[in-house]
Scaffold this active site. Structure first.
Site, PDB file in Angstrom:
ATOM      1  N   CYS A 204       0.809  -1.222   0.000  1.00 22.59           N
ATOM      2  CA  CYS A 204       0.000   0.000   0.000  1.00 22.59           C
ATOM      3  C   CYS A 204       0.844   1.276   0.000  1.00 22.59           C
ATOM      4  O   CYS A 204       0.319   2.357  -0.264  1.00 22.59           O
ATOM      5  CB  CYS A 204      -0.924   0.007   1.221  1.00 22.59           C
ATOM      6  SG  CYS A 204      -2.105  -1.367   1.241  1.00 22.59           S
ATOM      7  N   HIS A 283      12.245   1.534   5.689  1.00 25.71           N
ATOM      8  CA  HIS A 283      12.041   0.116   5.381  1.00 25.71           C
ATOM      9  C   HIS A 283      12.578  -0.719   6.544  1.00 25.71           C
ATOM     10  O   HIS A 283      13.758  -0.657   6.872  1.00 25.71           O
ATOM     11  CB  HIS A 283      12.772  -0.248   4.086  1.00 25.71           C
ATOM     12  CG  HIS A 283      12.249  -1.476   3.415  1.00 25.71           C
ATOM     13  ND1 HIS A 283      12.093  -2.668   4.065  1.00 25.71           N
ATOM     14  CD2 HIS A 283      11.824  -1.693   2.133  1.00 25.71           C
ATOM     15  CE1 HIS A 283      11.618  -3.575   3.229  1.00 25.71           C
ATOM     16  NE2 HIS A 283      11.432  -3.004   2.051  1.00 25.71           N
ATOM     17  N   HIS A 369      -2.558  19.890   7.225  1.00 30.01           N
ATOM     18  CA  HIS A 369      -3.436  18.782   6.836  1.00 30.01           C
ATOM     19  C   HIS A 369      -2.683  17.460   6.906  1.00 30.01           C
ATOM     20  O   HIS A 369      -1.473  17.412   6.642  1.00 30.01           O
ATOM     21  CB  HIS A 369      -3.975  18.994   5.418  1.00 30.01           C
ATOM     22  CG  HIS A 369      -4.604  20.335   5.210  1.00 30.01           C
ATOM     23  ND1 HIS A 369      -5.827  20.678   5.733  1.00 30.01           N
ATOM     24  CD2 HIS A 369      -4.151  21.439   4.544  1.00 30.01           C
ATOM     25  CE1 HIS A 369      -6.117  21.922   5.395  1.00 30.01           C
ATOM     26  NE2 HIS A 369      -5.117  22.407   4.679  1.00 30.01           N
ATOM     27  N   HIS A 373      -2.799   6.927   5.576  1.00 31.02           N
ATOM     28  CA  HIS A 373      -3.248   5.793   4.766  1.00 31.02           C
ATOM     29  C   HIS A 373      -4.485   5.142   5.380  1.00 31.02           C
ATOM     30  O   HIS A 373      -4.484   4.751   6.551  1.00 31.02           O
ATOM     31  CB  HIS A 373      -2.126   4.767   4.630  1.00 31.02           C
ATOM     32  CG  HIS A 373      -2.579   3.454   4.068  1.00 31.02           C
ATOM     33  ND1 HIS A 373      -3.263   3.350   2.884  1.00 31.02           N
ATOM     34  CD2 HIS A 373      -2.457   2.185   4.547  1.00 31.02           C
ATOM     35  CE1 HIS A 373      -3.537   2.070   2.642  1.00 31.02           C
ATOM     36  NE2 HIS A 373      -3.064   1.351   3.633  1.00 31.02           N
ATOM     37  N   ASN A 406     -10.417   0.659   1.606  1.00 29.62           N
ATOM     38  CA  ASN A 406      -8.955   0.691   1.507  1.00 29.62           C
ATOM     39  C   ASN A 406      -8.591   0.509   0.038  1.00 29.62           C
ATOM     40  O   ASN A 406      -8.639  -0.590  -0.493  1.00 29.62           O
ATOM     41  CB  ASN A 406      -8.342  -0.414   2.359  1.00 29.62           C
ATOM     42  CG  ASN A 406      -6.825  -0.411   2.342  1.00 29.62           C
ATOM     43  OD1 ASN A 406      -6.207   0.264   1.515  1.00 29.62           O
ATOM     44  ND2 ASN A 406      -6.204  -1.159   3.228  1.00 29.62           N
TER      45      ASN A 406
END
Length: 477
Positions: A204, A283, A369, A373, A406
Site C-alpha cells: 500500500c 524500510h 493537513h 493511509h 482501503n
C-alpha cells in the site's frame, strides 16, 4: 617508493584539473580577462581574484542546483454506483456461494469494525456468483480504472500523450506481461523513448514510492513531465479459504486508483497545485517480525491469500517513529525539536524510576493537513494516538475509508481530494501524506500548496461532498 609514486600521481591529477579549469574559463569567460597562468604564479590582482572566485561559485551553484518538483494535478477514479457493495449484499454474496458459516460470521464482525461503508465498490466480476477471477477480467479491471483516470487527467489539462516523458505505475499483486505501463503506452500512443517503470509487490505504500521514483527521474531529466499511476487489482485477490488472518483483506480492500501529473518545468509552476518539499522512506524489512506482518502465502489447503498479523499496528507504529526521526528535523520548528531532544536527554540522565514520557512533537505546527493511509479504522486510530492528533485531523482518512474503502496505494490521494472538495486547502498550506505497506514500509511525502484551490472544480467527491463528514455507523448482523 610507493609513497613517492602516489604523491606524483596526485600532483599530476591536480595539474590536469588546473589545466582543465584554465581552458574552460579562458574559453567561456574570456571577457573577465583572467590569465590563469598569472593566477598560478601569484601575481593576479585582487579584483581579478574575486571575479574568478565568483565565476567558480556561480558555476558550482548552477551545476548542483536541484530543480523543483511540481504537482500539476491528479485524478481519483470514481466507480459507478452499480458497483457498490452494501453490507447486506456483502454477507448475502457469501451465503449464496455456500461459504462456511464460521467464515461469514468472522467477516461480518470484521466488517462492523472496519470503518468501510456501503458505498465502497468492487469490480463487476467480483459481484458474480461465483466470482470470476480470470486474468482477462483482471486486465479489464485495470483498463477500466487506469484508462479512465489517464484520459480524464490528460484531457483536463490538454496534455498530448506524446508530451509525457516519464511513466511510473504501481500495482502490488498483479503483474502481467506486457506490463501495466505497456498497456497504457499502447492505449494512448506514448512515444517510443518514454522512460517507463512498472512497480509490483510494494504494498500500500507503493503510491509514494512511485512519487519518489518519478522525483528522482525528474531530477535527472530536465524539462520533463511525469505521469504516476497508483492502484491495486481487487479481482484476482479474493481469499476463498478459512484462515482468519487472510480473511481480513476481503473485508477492507475496494477498487480505486489515482493518476498524478508531475513536472520540473519552470513554465508549469503558475498552473501547479503543489510543490514537493520532502519525501522520506523507511524500510524495516531486516526485522523478521516486520517483514512477515503483511505476507502473501498459501494456507494449509494451498489457497493463496494475504495475511495480516496481530503485530501489524505495533510494527506500523515502530516504522512511523523511525520515519519521523528523519522527517522531524526537516519540518518541525526548532522549539519542538528542542523539547523533544530535552525529554530524551532527561530520560537518560534521570533514574529509571523517575523517567517521564518522551515528548511527542506537535506536528500541527509543521502541517495544516494530514492524509493517513486508510488501511482500516484501527490503523487511523493508532496513528492519531501516536502523533497526538485530534479527531478532525483524521477526518479525511476516515471519510475516504468509509466511502471508498482501503484503495491501497491510492488512498492518500482520495484523502487529499476530500480536503480540496471541502475547500480546506489554502495557498501556503502544508500536507503530510503517510503511507504504510508490506515489507514493512512507512513513507512520508510533504507537499506545499502553491496555488488557490477551487473547491468547485469537479473531482471524485464532488457529487456528494455536502453529505460528509458522516458518523461511522456500527453494523449489527
Amino acid at each position: 617508493m610507493e609513497i613517492v609514486k602516489m604523491l606524483k600521481s596526485k600532483v599530476s591529477i591536480v595539474h590536469f584539473k588546473l589545466m582543465t579549469m584554465e581552458a574552460f574559463l579562458s574559453k567561456y569567460f574570456s571577457f573577465f580577462n583572467i590569465n590563469i597562468s598569472i593566477m598560478s604564479q601569484g601575481s593576479i590582482s585582487m579584483p581579478q581574484s574575486l571575479a574568478a572566485i565568483a565565476v567558480i561559485l556561480i558555476l558550482l551553484c548552477f551545476c548542483f542546483r536541484t530543480s523543483n518538483i511540481y504537482l500539476l494535478d491528479y485524478v481519483c477514479y470514481l466507480p459507478p454506483d452499480n458497483l457498490r457493495v452494501p453490507y447486506s449484499h456483502f454477507i448475502e454474496h457469501f451465503e449464496i456461494s455456500n461459504v462456511d458459516q464460521g467464515v461469514i460470521d468472522f467477516q461480518s464482525k470484521v466488517l462492523e469494525r472496519s470503518g468501510v461503508g456501503g458505498e465502497a465498490c468492487m469490480p463487476e466480476t467480483v459481484h458474480e456468483i461465483p466470482p470470476n477471477a480470470s486474468m482477462k477480467n483482471t486486465q479489464a479491471e485495470i483498463e477500466l480504472v487506469l484508462f479512465t483516470i489517464v484520459k480524464d487527467l490528460l484531457s483536463k489539462h490538454n496534455v498530448h500523450p506524446k508530451n509525457i516523458d516519464i511513466l511510473v505505475s504501481n500495482c502490488s499483486l498483479f503483474c502481467p506481461t506486457p506490463s501495466i505501463t505497456s498497456m497504457i503506452i499502447n492505449k494512448f500512443g506514448f512515444r517510443s523513448n518514454i522512460k517507463s517503470v512498472n512497480l509490483s509487490g510494494m504494498g500500500c505504500s507503493a503510491g509514494l514510492l512511485s512519487i519518489n521514483l518519478a522525483k528522482d527521474l525528474l531530477r535527472v531529466h530536465k524539462n520533463s513531465l511525469a505521469l504516476v499511476l497508483s492502484m491495486e487489482a481487487i479481482n484476482p485477490n479474493g481469499y476463498k479459504g478459512s484462515d482468519k488472518s487472510k480473511l481480513i483483506a476481503n473485508v477492507l480492500f475496494r477498487m480505486g486508483g489515482a493518476a498524478i501529473l508531475l513536472s520540473n518545468r519552470k513554465q508549469d509552476k503558475p498552473m501547479a497545485k503543489y510543490k514537493l518539499q520532502h519525501l522520506v522512506r523507511t524500510h524495516l524489512g531486516s526485522n523478521d517480525k516486520a517483514y512477515q506482518c503483511v505476507y502473501q502465502e498459501p494456507d494449509e489447503d494451498e489457497t493463496v491469500g494475504v495475511s495480516l498479523s496481530r503485530s501489524l499496528l505495533h510494527v506500523a507504529a515502530s516504522a512511523l517513529r523511525t520515519n519521523i526521526i528523519k522527517l522531524g528535523p526537516l519540518v518541525l520548528p526548532y522549539s519542538e525539536q528542542l523539547r523533544y531532544g530535552w525529554s530524551v536527554i532527561g530520560n537518560k540522565l534521570w533514574a529509571r524510576g523517575n523517567r517521564k514520557q518522551i515528548h511527542v512533537p506537535n506536528f500541527k505546527k509543521a502541517f495544516e493537513h494530514f492524509c493517513i493511509h486508510a488501511g482500516g479504522k484501527s490503523v487511523i486510530d493508532a496513528i492519531e494516538e501516536s502523533l497526538k492528533l485530534q479527531k478532525e485531523d483524521g477526518e479525511a482518512s476516515r471519510m475516504a475509508l468509509y466511502r471508498f474503502g482501503n484503495t491501497s496505494s491510492s488512498s492518500v490521494w482520495y484523502e487529499l481530494c476530500y480536503l480540496e472538495a471541502k475547500g480546506r486547502v489554502k495557498k501556503g498550506d502544508r500536507v503530510w501524506q503517510i503511507a504504510f505497506g508490506s515489507g514493512f514500509k512507512c513513507n512520508s511525502a510533504v507537499w506545499k500548496c502553491i496555488s488557490d484551490i477551487d473547491p468547485s472544480v469537479r473531482n471524485a467527491w464532488s457529487d456528494r461532498i455536502h453529505l460528509y463528514p458522516v458518523e461511522i455507523p456500527v453494523f449489527d448482523c
